[in-house]
Motif scaffolding. Structure first.
Motif, PDB file in Angstrom:
ATOM      1  N   ALA A  71      -9.090  -7.323   2.478  1.00 54.33           N
ATOM      2  CA  ALA A  71      -8.952  -5.901   3.371  1.00 54.33           C
ATOM      3  C   ALA A  71      -7.611  -5.184   2.698  1.00 54.33           C
ATOM      4  O   ALA A  71      -6.514  -4.953   3.380  1.00 54.33           O
ATOM      5  N   LEU A  72      -7.372  -5.161   1.400  1.00 52.28           N
ATOM      6  CA  LEU A  72      -6.203  -4.393   0.706  1.00 52.28           C
ATOM      7  C   LEU A  72      -6.071  -3.139   1.248  1.00 52.28           C
ATOM      8  O   LEU A  72      -6.991  -2.391   1.563  1.00 52.28           O
ATOM      9  N   GLY A  73      -4.776  -2.794   1.600  1.00 56.10           N
ATOM     10  CA  GLY A  73      -4.548  -1.503   2.105  1.00 56.10           C
ATOM     11  C   GLY A  73      -4.518  -1.359   3.709  1.00 56.10           C
ATOM     12  O   GLY A  73      -3.494  -0.794   4.135  1.00 56.10           O
ATOM     13  N   GLY A  74      -5.627  -1.615   4.252  1.00 56.21           N
ATOM     14  CA  GLY A  74      -5.921  -1.737   5.710  1.00 56.21           C
ATOM     15  C   GLY A  74      -5.298  -0.336   6.106  1.00 56.21           C
ATOM     16  O   GLY A  74      -5.808   0.684   5.816  1.00 56.21           O
ATOM     17  N   SER A  75      -4.342  -0.237   6.885  1.00 53.98           N
ATOM     18  CA  SER A  75      -3.702   1.061   7.514  1.00 53.98           C
ATOM     19  C   SER A  75      -3.003   1.811   6.648  1.00 53.98           C
ATOM     20  O   SER A  75      -2.541   2.979   6.592  1.00 53.98           O
ATOM     21  N   HIS A  76      -2.685   1.173   5.359  1.00 51.15           N
ATOM     22  CA  HIS A  76      -1.867   1.940   4.546  1.00 51.15           C
ATOM     23  C   HIS A  76      -2.604   2.094   2.981  1.00 51.15           C
ATOM     24  O   HIS A  76      -1.983   1.704   2.084  1.00 51.15           O
ATOM     25  N   ALA A  77      -3.748   2.552   3.248  1.00 52.82           N
ATOM     26  CA  ALA A  77      -4.641   2.669   1.893  1.00 52.82           C
ATOM     27  C   ALA A  77      -4.008   3.486   0.881  1.00 52.82           C
ATOM     28  O   ALA A  77      -4.342   3.384  -0.131  1.00 52.82           O
ATOM     29  N   ARG A  78      -3.163   4.585   1.472  1.00 53.05           N
ATOM     30  CA  ARG A  78      -2.985   5.534   0.538  1.00 53.05           C
ATOM     31  C   ARG A  78      -1.734   4.877  -0.391  1.00 53.05           C
ATOM     32  O   ARG A  78      -1.590   5.215  -1.595  1.00 53.05           O
ATOM     33  N   ARG A  79      -0.978   4.086   0.314  1.00 49.17           N
ATOM     34  CA  ARG A  79       0.166   3.572  -0.493  1.00 49.17           C
ATOM     35  C   ARG A  79      -0.483   2.571  -1.507  1.00 49.17           C
ATOM     36  O   ARG A  79      -0.094   2.336  -2.642  1.00 49.17           O
ATOM     37  N   MET A  80      -1.539   1.844  -0.991  1.00 45.81           N
ATOM     38  CA  MET A  80      -1.945   0.765  -1.806  1.00 45.81           C
ATOM     39  C   MET A  80      -2.751   1.422  -3.157  1.00 45.81           C
ATOM     40  O   MET A  80      -2.632   1.026  -3.993  1.00 45.81           O
ATOM     41  N   ALA A  81      -3.444   2.558  -2.786  1.00 42.97           N
ATOM     42  CA  ALA A  81      -4.073   3.195  -3.908  1.00 42.97           C
ATOM     43  C   ALA A  81      -3.285   3.599  -4.819  1.00 42.97           C
ATOM     44  O   ALA A  81      -3.482   3.868  -6.301  1.00 42.97           O
ATOM     45  N   ALA A  82      -2.258   4.278  -4.503  1.00 49.88           N
ATOM     46  CA  ALA A  82      -0.998   4.656  -5.492  1.00 49.88           C
ATOM     47  C   ALA A  82      -0.488   3.709  -6.268  1.00 49.88           C
ATOM     48  O   ALA A  82      -0.432   3.906  -7.545  1.00 49.88           O
ATOM     49  N   ALA A  83      -0.262   2.386  -5.634  1.00 48.19           N
ATOM     50  CA  ALA A  83       0.118   1.219  -6.451  1.00 48.19           C
ATOM     51  C   ALA A  83      -0.882   0.733  -7.308  1.00 48.19           C
ATOM     52  O   ALA A  83      -0.485   0.561  -8.376  1.00 48.19           O
ATOM     53  N   LEU A  84      -2.348   0.702  -7.088  1.00 48.68           N
ATOM     54  CA  LEU A  84      -3.080   0.426  -7.924  1.00 48.68           C
ATOM     55  C   LEU A  84      -3.428   1.186  -9.038  1.00 48.68           C
ATOM     56  O   LEU A  84      -3.871   0.774 -10.131  1.00 48.68           O
ATOM     57  N   LEU A 137      -9.389  -0.889  -6.892  1.00 50.56           N
ATOM     58  CA  LEU A 137      -9.037   0.197  -6.668  1.00 50.56           C
ATOM     59  C   LEU A 137     -10.230   1.251  -5.788  1.00 50.56           C
ATOM     60  O   LEU A 137      -9.969   2.080  -5.292  1.00 50.56           O
ATOM     61  N   PHE A 138     -11.373   0.875  -6.348  1.00 50.23           N
ATOM     62  CA  PHE A 138     -12.668   1.537  -5.879  1.00 50.23           C
ATOM     63  C   PHE A 138     -12.976   1.151  -4.479  1.00 50.23           C
ATOM     64  O   PHE A 138     -12.945   2.283  -3.674  1.00 50.23           O
ATOM     65  N   VAL A 139     -12.689  -0.065  -4.013  1.00 48.38           N
ATOM     66  CA  VAL A 139     -12.919  -0.427  -2.478  1.00 48.38           C
ATOM     67  C   VAL A 139     -11.698   0.395  -1.886  1.00 48.38           C
ATOM     68  O   VAL A 139     -11.719   0.770  -0.926  1.00 48.38           O
ATOM     69  N   VAL A 140     -10.388   0.155  -2.274  1.00 46.73           N
ATOM     70  CA  VAL A 140      -9.225   0.733  -1.690  1.00 46.73           C
ATOM     71  C   VAL A 140      -9.426   2.469  -1.474  1.00 46.73           C
ATOM     72  O   VAL A 140      -9.089   2.872  -0.282  1.00 46.73           O
TER      73      VAL A 140
END
Length: 775
Positions: A71-84, A137-140
Motif C-alpha cells: 500500500a505504498l503512498g497511502g494517504s501520502h500518494a503525491r509525495r510517494m509518486a514524486a519520490a518514485l 509508480l503506476f499503482v501509486v
C-alpha cells in the motif's frame, strides 16, 4: 454506478494525468532504447528478445504487486509518486550503462555468442530497478488519481491504464519519427530523465504557473547541457566499455541497426548489431563467396548479389570477363557509407565500375518488385540465426529467386558446416535446407567444407559435380585466385566427399520444409547455438521439437479448463467474479503480447527491417490499447450492472484475434508493386498494430469494474495490472523461444485462441449466474 465523489481542482487533476501519461512515455522510450541496446549486446536473435521482454514484464509486474501489497503512498500518494518519479529518472542512465558494460562483466567480446543462462541473469540484473520502479509508480499514480480526482478505485485503475497507454503510444511515435533518427541513446535517455525530474518537482511542490515556467527555463538549460556535453561523453565512454579489448575506429546508429568497425593490426571488421558481417582484407571469404557460384555457370552475364558485397566479393565477381552487370542489393545505406570510409579498396567497385548497380532495398522486396532475370543469384547473408535472416532461407524466398532466374540460371548460397564430422544438430539443420531447396528446385548440388556451398537450378544439366569443369572455366577466364584455385577445387570436390555429404543431407521422413510462417530452420539454428554452451540445452530443444502440436494443445486446454473449473466452484459469487476477471486479464496479457510479437515478426518476415519500425509499431499498439481503454471505460460506466457479459464476449473476440491477424498478414505478404508494398508497410501494418491493442485495452476497464467492485482499492489496485503483465511475461517467453520457431505462426495463433477459451467460458458462467441472481 458511482464514479465521481467530489469536485476537483483542475490544476491538480492535470498534473496527475500528466504524470500517468509520462509513466507510459518513459516506459516505452526506455523499452525501445534498451531493447535496441540488447539487440547489440546479445547479437539480436529473437530468443534473446523474448527473454528480455519476459524479464521486463516480470519486473514491472513485481513492482506493481509490491506496491499494492505494501500500500505504498497511502494517504501520502503525491509525495510517494514524486519520490518514485525521481528514482525512475535516476535509474535509467545507470541501466543503459549497465547494459553496455554487461559484456565486460560476462567476460565476452563482441561477436561472441552469449548463452541463455547468462542472458537471463544479465537481463534480470540490469532491468530490475527501472522496471520495478515503473510498475510501482503506476499503482501509486493510480492511487493518487483516485485521491486527487475524487473517483472510485475502479475508475482510477481504468483511467490510469488509459493514460499510461496513451503516453506509451505518443512515446513510440515520437521515438520513431524524431528521437531515434537524430539523437544517440544517452541523449534520448537524458531527455526522459529531465522530464521525470520536472514531473517530480511539480508533484512534490504543487507549483503554480509562474514556478512551472521558471522550472521549464531551467530544464531547457539543463537539457542543452546534457545533450551537448554530458550525453555524448557518456556515449563514447559506454561504447568503449562495450567494445572492450578492441580498437573501435567507427560506430554509427542507423535506423536499421548499430554499425561498428574495429581494427586488429591490418584487419578491419564490420559488425551489425553485434554480428560480424565482414572482415577486410579477407581474400578467402571474398573468393569463396562468388567464384564457385560463377564457375558453375558456363557464361554468367547478369548477376544479382544480395548482401555481403563490402568485403571485396564484388571485385572478385568482376574478374569474370563475361559479367556485364552486377546488381547489388543492400538494405542499409549507412552500411555502404561505413564500407566506403573504412574498406575503401574492397568497396571501390561500388562507385568506380559502371557494371555495378547498387540498390538500397530489402533483398526480398527487390526480387518481388523487379522484372529482371539473372544468370546467377548469389545469397550472401549470414546463417538464419535470427527470424530476420531466416526469411532468406525459406521456400517462399527460393520460389521468388527461381522466378527471376534466366534460362540456365542458378541460385547460390553458403552456410556454416564442418570440414570433418557433422554433429547430429548440424545435420538436421542442413537437411532442412536441402529439403527446402528440393521443394523448389529439381536440381541441387552441395560442395562440402568448413562452409557448405549449395547450388540450385531449374533446368537439368546446368550444375556440375565435376571439379575439372570448374578448373577448365577458371583457366579459360584467366582469373588469378589464391583460394578458389585449380589446386583447392579438386580437394573440395573430391568424389567421396561429395557423395558423403550428399548421403548425409538426404532428407529423412520427418525433415520439415522451412517456410515464412513456419520458420523451423531458425529453431534448428537456436539448437545449434544453445549446444555451444551446454549440451543439455540442445537436448531440451530437440526433445521439445519432438512434441506434437496436438499434445501441447491438449495439455494447455486440460490445464486451463481445470483451473477454470476450480474457480467456478468458489461458492462466494463476488470472489468467483473477481477470480474470473483476473483469469481473463492473464489470458488477455498472453494474447496481447502474442499479437504484438506476431505482428513484429511478420513485419520482419515480409519487409526485413523491424529494427526501424519497432518504435512506431509498439507506439501504435499502445495507442490502440489507449483507445480500447477509453471505450471500455465508457462501457463500464454505462448502467447499474457489472459488465460480466462484456468480459466474456471480449474474451471470445480475443480468441479470434490471433488467427485473424495471421490471415491479414498472409494476404499482405502476397502484395507486390512498389506503391502497394509501401502502402501495406507504412499504413496497413500500423493500423493492424492499433487494432491489435484495442481488444486488450478494452478488457482492462471492464475487468477492473468487476475485480474492484466493493473494494477500497488500497491493497488490490495493482493486482489486476500485475495479472495482465504476468500473462504477457509467459507469452513473450514461450512464443519467442519455443512456439513460433517450432510450430510456426498459424499453430501458435491456434494455441492463443485455445488459451482464451477457458477464461471466456468461466466469464460466461459467471455472467449467467449473475443474471440468475440479478447481480
Amino acid at each position: 454506478m458511482e464514479t465521481h465523489l467530489q469536485p476537483v481542482p483542475a490544476r491538480s487533476a492535470t498534473a496527475v494525468r500528466t504524470a500517468l501519461a509520462l509513466i507510459g512515455f518513459s516506459a516505452v522510450i526506455g523499452q525501445i532504447v534498451l531493447t535496441r541496446e540488447l539487440i547489440v549486446v546479445f547479437n539480436g536473435n529473437e530468443m534473446s528478445l523474448g527473454i528480455v521482454l519476459a524479464v521486463w514484464l516480470f519486473w514491472t509486474a513485481a513492482g506493481s504487486s509490491m506496491s499494492s501489497t505494501l500500500a505504498l503512498g497511502g494517504s501520502h500518494a503525491r509525495r510517494m509518486a514524486a519520490a518514485l518519479e525521481c528514482l525512475l529518472a535516476v535509474s535509467l542512465l545507470p541501466t543503459l550503462w549497465a547494459l553496455r558494460a554487461s559484456r565486460a562483466m560476462l567476460e565476452t567480446v563482441p561477436g561472441e555468442l552469449v548463452g541463455p543462462v547468462p542472458m537471463l541473469l544479465t537481463s534480470l540484473a540490469c532491468l530490475s530497478l527501472f522496471c520495478a520502479i515503473s510498475g510501482a509508480l503506476f499503482v501509486v499514480a493510480a492511487r493518487l488519481y483516485q485521491q486527487e480526482c475524487a473517483v472510485s478505485s475502479r475508475l482510477a485503475a481504468s483511467s490510469a491504464y488509459l493514460l499510461e497507454a496513451a503516453g506509451s503510444g505518443f512515446g513510440g511515435i515520437v521515438a520513431s519519427l524524431v528521437l531515434l533518427r537524430f539523437l544517440q541513446p544517452f541523449q534520448i535517455v537524458s531527455i526522459v530523465v529531465l522530464l521525470n525530474l520536472c514531473m517530480a518537482a511539480v508533484l512534490a511542490f504543487r507549483m503554480n504557473s509562474r514556478r512551472i515556467g521558471a522550472m521549464v527555463v531551467a530544464a531547457v538549460y539543463c537539457a542543452i547541457s546534457l545533450l551537448v556535453f554530458v550525453a555524448p561523453s557518456l556515449e563514447r565512454s559506454a561504447q568503449t566499455r562495450l567494445w572492450r579489448g578492441f580498437d573501435l575506429i567507427g560506430s554509427h546508429d542507423s535506423i536499421y541497426g548499430n554499425l561498428a568497425v574495429t581494427q586488429t593490426g591490418s584487419l578491419r571488421s564490420l559488425y551489425d548489431n553485434g554480428v560480424i558481417l565482414a572482415n577486410a582484407p579477407d581474400e578467402a571469404a571474398a573468393e569463396e563467396a562468388v567464384h564457385y557460384a560463377l564457375l558453375e555457370h558456363p557464361a554468367p552475364r547478369r548477376v544479382l548479389m544480395i548482401g555481403g558485397g563490402v568485403n571485396g566479393s564484388i571485385a572478385q565477381a568482376l574478374e569474370h570477363p563475361t559479367v556485364e552487370r552486377i546488381d547489388y542489393v543492400e538494405l542499409d545505406p549507412a552500411l555502404i557509407g561505413m564500407a566506403r570510409r573504412f574498406f575503401p579498396v574492397q568497396s571501390a567497385p561500388l562507385e568506380l565500375d559502371p557494371r555495378v548497380h547498387t540498390h538500397y532495398a530489402d533483398g526480398r522486396f527487390y526480387l518481388r518488385n523487379t522484372g529482371d532475370t539473372f544468370d546467377v543469384i548469389i545469397l550472401n547473408v549470414p546463417d538464419p540465426q535470427t527470424a530476420q535472416l531466416n526469411r532468406f532461407y525459406t521456400a517462399e524466398f527460393f520460389r521468388s529467386a527461381r522466378d527471376h532466374l534466366a534460362p540456365g540460371g542458378l541460385l547460390a548460397l553458403e552456410l556454416r558446416s564442418s570440414e570433418e564430422t557433422m554433429s547430429p544438430g548440424l545435420q538436421e539443420f542442413l537437411r532442412c535446407m536441402q529439403r527446402t531447396l528440393d521443394e523448389v528446385f529439381p536440381s541441387v548440388v552441395a560442395i562440402p567444407g568448413e562452409t557448405i556451398h549449395f547450388f540450385a537450378a531449374v533446368q537439368p544439366g546446368v550444375l556440375t559435380r565435376d571439379p575439372q569443369v570448374l578448373i577448365t572455366r577458371l583457366r579459360a577466364r584467366d582469373i588469378k585466385t589464391q583460394y578458389v584455385s585449380e589446386y583447392f577445387i579438386p580437394y573440395r570436390m573430391m568424389p567421396d566427399r561429395m557423395d558423403q555429404v550428399s548421403e548425409q543431407l538426404q532428407p529423412v521422413a520427418p525433415t520439415p520444409v522451412n517456410r515464412d510462417f513456419a520458420p523451423i530452420a531458425y529453431y534448428f539454428n537456436i539448437a545449434l547455438w544453445s549446444a555451444q554452451f551446454n549440451s543439455r540445452f540442445a537436448r531440451w530443444f530437440q526433445a521439445a521439437a519432438q512434441i506434437k502440436f496436438t499434445g501441447v494443445l491438449a495439455a494447455a486446454l486440460i490445464l486451463l479448463l481445470f483451473v477454470a473449473v476450480l474457480l467456478a466452484l468458489v461458492r462466494d459469487h463476488e470472489r468467483r467474479a473477481r477470480s474470473a476477471a483476473a483469469y481473463c486479464m492473464a489470458a488477455t496479457g498472453f494474447t496481447s503480447i502474442t499479437l504484438e510479437i506476431i505482428l513484429l515478426l511478420a513485419f520482419q518476415s515480409i519487409y526485413g527491417y523491424v529494427y526501424h519500425q519497432l518504435a512506431i509499431l509498439i507506439g501504435l499498439c499502445m495507442a490502440g490499447i489507449a483507445l480500447g481503454s477509453w471505450l471500455g471505460i465508457r462501457r463500464a460506466s454505462r448502467g447499474n450492472r457489472l459488465p460480466y457479459g462484456a468480459v466474456a464476449t471480449n474474451q471470445f473476440l480475443l480468441a479470434l484475434s490471433a488467427p485473424a491477424l495471421i490471415l491479414a498478414v498472409s494476404l499482405l505478404a502476397k502484395i507486390s508493386g512498389v506503391a502497394a508494398t509501401w502502402l501495406a508497410a507504412q499504413c496497413v501494418f500500423p493500423a493492424l498494430a492499433a487494432l491489435s491493442g484495442m481488444l486488450g485495452g478494452y478488457q482492462f476497464p471492464i475487468a477492473a469494474e468487476i475485480y474492484l467492485h466493493g473494494r477500497s482499492g488500497r491493497t488490490k489496485l495493482g493486482a489486476l495490472y500485475a495479472a495482465d503483465l504476468l500473462g504477457g511475461c509467459a507469452g513473450a517467453l514461450l512464443l519467442a523461444t519455443y512456439l513460433i520457431p517450432v510450430f510456426g505462426y498459424w499453430r501458435t495463433a491456434g494455441l492463443s485462441a485455445a488459451i482464451n477459451l477457458a477464461p471466456g467460458l468461466l466469464a460466461a458462467w459467471v455472467s449467467v449466474e449473475a443474471m440468475r441472481h440479478r447481480v
